[in-house]
Motif scaffolding. Structure first.
Motif, PDB file in Angstrom:
ATOM      1  N   THR A  18       0.820  -1.221   0.000  1.00 55.10           N
ATOM      2  CA  THR A  18       0.000   0.000   0.000  1.00 55.10           C
ATOM      3  C   THR A  18       0.846   1.259   0.000  1.00 55.10           C
ATOM      4  OG1 THR A  18      -0.112   0.174   2.395  1.00 55.10           O
ATOM      5  CG2 THR A  18      -1.738  -1.223   1.336  1.00 55.10           C
ATOM      6  N   ALA A  19       2.149   1.128  -0.034  1.00 55.87           N
ATOM      7  CA  ALA A  19       2.952   2.339   0.102  1.00 55.87           C
ATOM      8  C   ALA A  19       4.068   2.461  -0.908  1.00 55.87           C
ATOM      9  CB  ALA A  19       3.544   2.406   1.515  1.00 55.87           C
ATOM     10  N   VAL A  20       4.138   1.556  -1.903  1.00 48.69           N
ATOM     11  CA  VAL A  20       5.281   1.587  -2.808  1.00 48.69           C
ATOM     12  C   VAL A  20       4.829   1.927  -4.225  1.00 48.69           C
ATOM     13  CG1 VAL A  20       5.166  -0.877  -3.334  1.00 48.69           C
ATOM     14  CG2 VAL A  20       7.319   0.316  -3.605  1.00 48.69           C
ATOM     15  N   THR A  21       5.621   2.701  -4.892  1.00 47.56           N
ATOM     16  CA  THR A  21       5.450   2.925  -6.327  1.00 47.56           C
ATOM     17  C   THR A  21       6.760   2.559  -7.006  1.00 47.56           C
ATOM     18  OG1 THR A  21       3.853   4.692  -6.071  1.00 47.56           O
ATOM     19  CG2 THR A  21       5.092   4.668  -8.113  1.00 47.56           C
ATOM     20  N   ILE A  22       6.679   1.773  -8.055  1.00 47.50           N
ATOM     21  CA  ILE A  22       7.896   1.363  -8.769  1.00 47.50           C
ATOM     22  C   ILE A  22       8.117   2.314  -9.924  1.00 47.50           C
ATOM     23  CG2 ILE A  22       8.893  -0.414 -10.259  1.00 47.50           C
ATOM     24  CD1 ILE A  22       6.758  -1.152  -7.245  1.00 47.50           C
ATOM     25  N   GLN A 167       1.251   6.342  -1.702  1.00 44.75           N
ATOM     26  CA  GLN A 167       2.574   6.971  -1.688  1.00 44.75           C
ATOM     27  C   GLN A 167       2.969   7.577  -0.347  1.00 44.75           C
ATOM     28  OE1 GLN A 167       4.504   7.147  -4.926  1.00 44.75           O
ATOM     29  NE2 GLN A 167       3.091   5.439  -4.744  1.00 44.75           N
ATOM     30  N   VAL A 168       2.081   7.565   0.614  1.00 44.37           N
ATOM     31  CA  VAL A 168       2.349   8.260   1.870  1.00 44.37           C
ATOM     32  C   VAL A 168       2.085   7.317   3.034  1.00 44.37           C
ATOM     33  CG1 VAL A 168       1.838  10.563   0.977  1.00 44.37           C
ATOM     34  CG2 VAL A 168      -0.026   9.158   1.877  1.00 44.37           C
ATOM     35  N   GLY A 181      -1.533   8.621  -4.087  1.00 45.08           N
ATOM     36  CA  GLY A 181      -1.838   7.275  -4.545  1.00 45.08           C
ATOM     37  C   GLY A 181      -2.381   7.323  -5.954  1.00 45.08           C
ATOM     38  N   PHE A 182      -2.870   6.167  -6.404  1.00 43.41           N
ATOM     39  CA  PHE A 182      -3.399   6.038  -7.753  1.00 43.41           C
ATOM     40  C   PHE A 182      -4.731   5.303  -7.685  1.00 43.41           C
ATOM     41  CE2 PHE A 182       1.138   6.264  -7.866  1.00 43.41           C
ATOM     42  CZ  PHE A 182       1.413   7.190  -8.859  1.00 43.41           C
ATOM     43  N   ILE A 183      -5.593   5.591  -8.632  1.00 43.10           N
ATOM     44  CA  ILE A 183      -6.899   4.927  -8.641  1.00 43.10           C
ATOM     45  C   ILE A 183      -6.705   3.449  -8.933  1.00 43.10           C
ATOM     46  CG2 ILE A 183      -9.126   4.782  -9.828  1.00 43.10           C
ATOM     47  CD1 ILE A 183      -9.044   7.791 -10.187  1.00 43.10           C
ATOM     48  N   GLY A 184      -7.207   2.615  -8.029  1.00 43.36           N
ATOM     49  CA  GLY A 184      -7.039   1.171  -8.133  1.00 43.36           C
ATOM     50  C   GLY A 184      -8.156   0.507  -8.913  1.00 43.36           C
TER      51      GLY A 184
END
Length: 642
Positions: A18-22, A167-168, A181-184
């Motif tokens: 829930t907290a990582v973006t690659i 992201q936070v 974040g991004f829309i899931g």
């Protein structure tokens, strides 16, 4: 071991999903960027998107407030082409894993792009703040971020939900425009399309701070107590304010300035007498100029010279100065906490139509629910029009094409478009005169005009339903606030060049003490051609008779409106008080005949009143399928021809 193998191991073992973006940066190696990206997407194709490819970095914005989605440099909420769908107070059916559904009340806005292109779109902080919660909300939530946004010596908590790739973390400070974040993709886990759920706690209310995953379910009182309309809050902070210039009064105009200070407003009368004809009504806060003065009983009347803001002579009427304050005294008085109500300008005033001529034909039309099979309604309407027995009234819920189709085959049929946000109708009114939740009528109109403006062939627009005077326990002060809302709503409708219904009352309400406070709105509606909507159901103890207790139920409105002979009345729902409301064709014909007989003398005397019998097209609704008479439309057609 390849870079891809390292990435797989990290995703499966140590990364917080829930907290990582690659972010991929390929600088040579054993695989091309396209191949690497393709394999990575395959890894991420699990529920709740364990990671997301960041489509763009955080950006710096100059604006203090921005929309949570879309181009943050566009001063709009939401910026095009994003759209608001489900809104605060909207009632909908939530599909459960067992295939059943349950009613839910929406707490904010759903924000969508056209063509279902929401997935992986970035979601940004609307303002500087501190993260209160960041993680998987469980159930249908997916990822949730709640941020406490301080402003104006207070704060507002915002919730961003149905996210992936958050992201936070809790406790992080965030800046306006920062990606949170991004829309899931909730399709597997929740059964609905990707979108951003965005809601706001009431300003200064710590409800979302303390309970970040709160969901009131069917508790409308919780929604009204702890949530606010995101559109009103955001538009006030993002969209540029349009200041309308006010033309000062002409220097040669004579008379003295006064301000209406009566909460219920003041009537403008044709002559200086309380028994004279009411021409229109002016709400509290109106500035006007008076010249001649004349006393009648306990009242001193002044003749209107001009009315703000246009300062052009519009109406030569009289008002009781007992309800006015000289402008000089008003200026010396400290301003009240509540803003002064907007002025209802009188110009241009449509000429008053003559008293309605006697109306011939039958008075009972059709109510059309928002789902199910419409049956042969257009055929029925067409054939009756050609037979010289037009359907008097059709009330249409939500369907955006039916009103126009009806008008094409039967131009004299009155159409009412009823889009009021669903069976749970969000209320523009507070629970009492001092409660939070009261809405400005013009703002409420504009919110619903987004949908109503798309519909053609409409005579009257209904924008709220059965949300005032429940059980008749409200005070006179409450009624005065309803009156002000309805004046504001009608004035904005005048500016748009359309007609609306006011009242929209459930059967058995309101009381005379309330009506006395609503008379300015009733006079205004009569003057400008709007309509009073009332729901004419039967006495519960004798449900198949309109005549029993008619003065309290079906005809409760009749005595209120004696002073307003030109006011149009729409009985937007009519029928048996309790379900099942369709009890066979014989009862249907008997009930319609009885209601028509009750209304006939009123119509013969000039009152324009029609009813819409409840309901066709209700087969797919859990409650309305027992009320549906779609398959008996042929009986209705034969009854109309008798």
């Amino acid at each position: 071991m390849s870079a891809l193998d390292d990435l797989k191991r990290d995703l499966q073992q140590s990364f917080d999903p829930t907290a990582v973006t690659i972010r991929l940066k390929v600088e040579g190696g054993d695989r091309s960027y396209d191949l690497l990206l393709g394999e990575l997407r395959a890894i991420l194709a699990a529920p709740f998107n364990k990671a997301v490819i960041a489509p763009e970095p955080d950006i710096k914005v100059k604006s203090e407030w921005i929309s949570p989605v879309g181009d943050p440099t566009v001063k709009a909420y939401p910026p095009p082409p994003w759209q608001r769908t489900n809104r605060l107070g909207f009632e909908y059916d939530l599909l459960l894993p067992n295939g059943q559904s349950k009613k839910q009340i929406h707490t904010g806005d759903d924000l969508n792009l056209p063509e279902k292109t929401d997935l992986n779109q970035p979601v940004r902080a609307i303002h500087d703040g501190t993260v209160i919660f960041a993680g998987d909300g469980g159930g249908t939530w997916l990822g949730v971020v709640v941020i406490k946004h301080p402003h104006d010596n207070t704060f507002t908590a915002a919730r961003y939900a149905h996210l992936a790739g958050i992201q936070v973390r809790q406790g992080d400070p965030v800046k306006v425009g920062q990606i949170v974040g991004f829309i899931g993709d909730p399709t597997l886990r929740a059964g609905f399309e990707p979108h951003l759920h965005f809601d706001l706690g009431n300003t200064g209310d710590a409800w979302l701070v303390n309970t970040p995953l709160d969901w009131p379910g069917t508790k409308m009182d919780v929604v009204l107590a702890h949530y606010q309309d995101p559109a009103l809050f955001m538009k006030a902070r993002i969209e540029p304010k349009v200041v309308k210039p006010v033309t000062p009064p002409a220097p040669e105009a004579k008379g003295k300035l006064f301000i209406v200070d009566e909460a219920a407003g003041v009537n403008v009368r044709q002559q200086p007498s309380t028994s004279a004809t009411v021409l229109t009504a002016l709400p509290k806060g109106t500035t006007l100029k008076l010249d001649k003065e004349q006393t009648s009983g306990a009242f001193t009347f002044g003749q209107i010279v001009d009315i703000a803001p246009n300062w052009s002579l519009a109406i030569n009427g009289w008002v009781a100065k007992n309800f006015l304050t000289p402008a000089a005294e008003a200026a010396a008085t400290p301003a009240p906490v509540a803003p002064i109500a907007p002025v209802i300008p009188i110009a241009p005033i449509a000429p008053i139509a003559p008293v309605n001529p006697a109306v011939t034909g039958k008075s009972v039309g059709i109510h059309v629910a928002f789902n199910g099979n419409p049956g042969d309604i257009l055929g029925v309407v067409d054939r009756l029009a050609k037979a010289g027995r037009p359907v008097p009234l059709v009330v249409v819920v939500t369907d955006s094409t039916l009103c126009e189709a009806i008008k094409q085959v039967s131009p004299t049929t009155t159409t009412v478009y009823r889009y009021v946000a669903g069976p749970g109708d969000p209320s523009p009114f507070g629970r009492d005169e001092n409660a939070a939740g009261w809405r400005n009528g013009a703002d409420w109109f504009e919110e619903f005009w987004l949908q109503h403006s798309k519909v053609k062939g409409v005579d009257f627009h209904q924008m709220y339903n059965e949300v005032s005077f429940a059980n008749n326990t409200q005070s006179e002060a409450y009624a005065r606030k309803v009156n002000q809302f309805e004046l504001e709503l009608m004035q904005r409708a005048n500016e748009r060049g359309v007609k609306v219904t006011i009242g929209n009352y459930m059967p058995g309400v309101p009381e005379k003490r309330h009506i006395d406070q609503l008379r300015p709105a009733l006079a205004f509606a009569e003057q400008f051609g709007h309509a009073l909507c009332y729901h004419a159901y039967t006495y519960p103890n004798n449900p198949t008779s309109f005549s029993d207790q008619a003065e309290f139920f079906a005809l409760r409105w009749k005595s209120w409106l004696d002073p307003y002979p030109r006011l149009r009345v729409v009985l937007g729902e009519a029928g048996i008080f309790t379900s099942p409301r369709f009890r066979g064709t014989d009862t249907l014909v008997q009930m319609m005949t009885e209601l028509d007989i009750l209304l006939k003398p009123l119509r013969a005397a000039g009152r324009r009143v029609d009813a819409a019998y409840w309901t066709i097209r209700g087969q797919n609704d859990a409650n309305w399928r027992f009320d549906d008479f779609t398959n008996a439309l042929n009986e209705y057609e034969m009854w109309m021809k008798r």
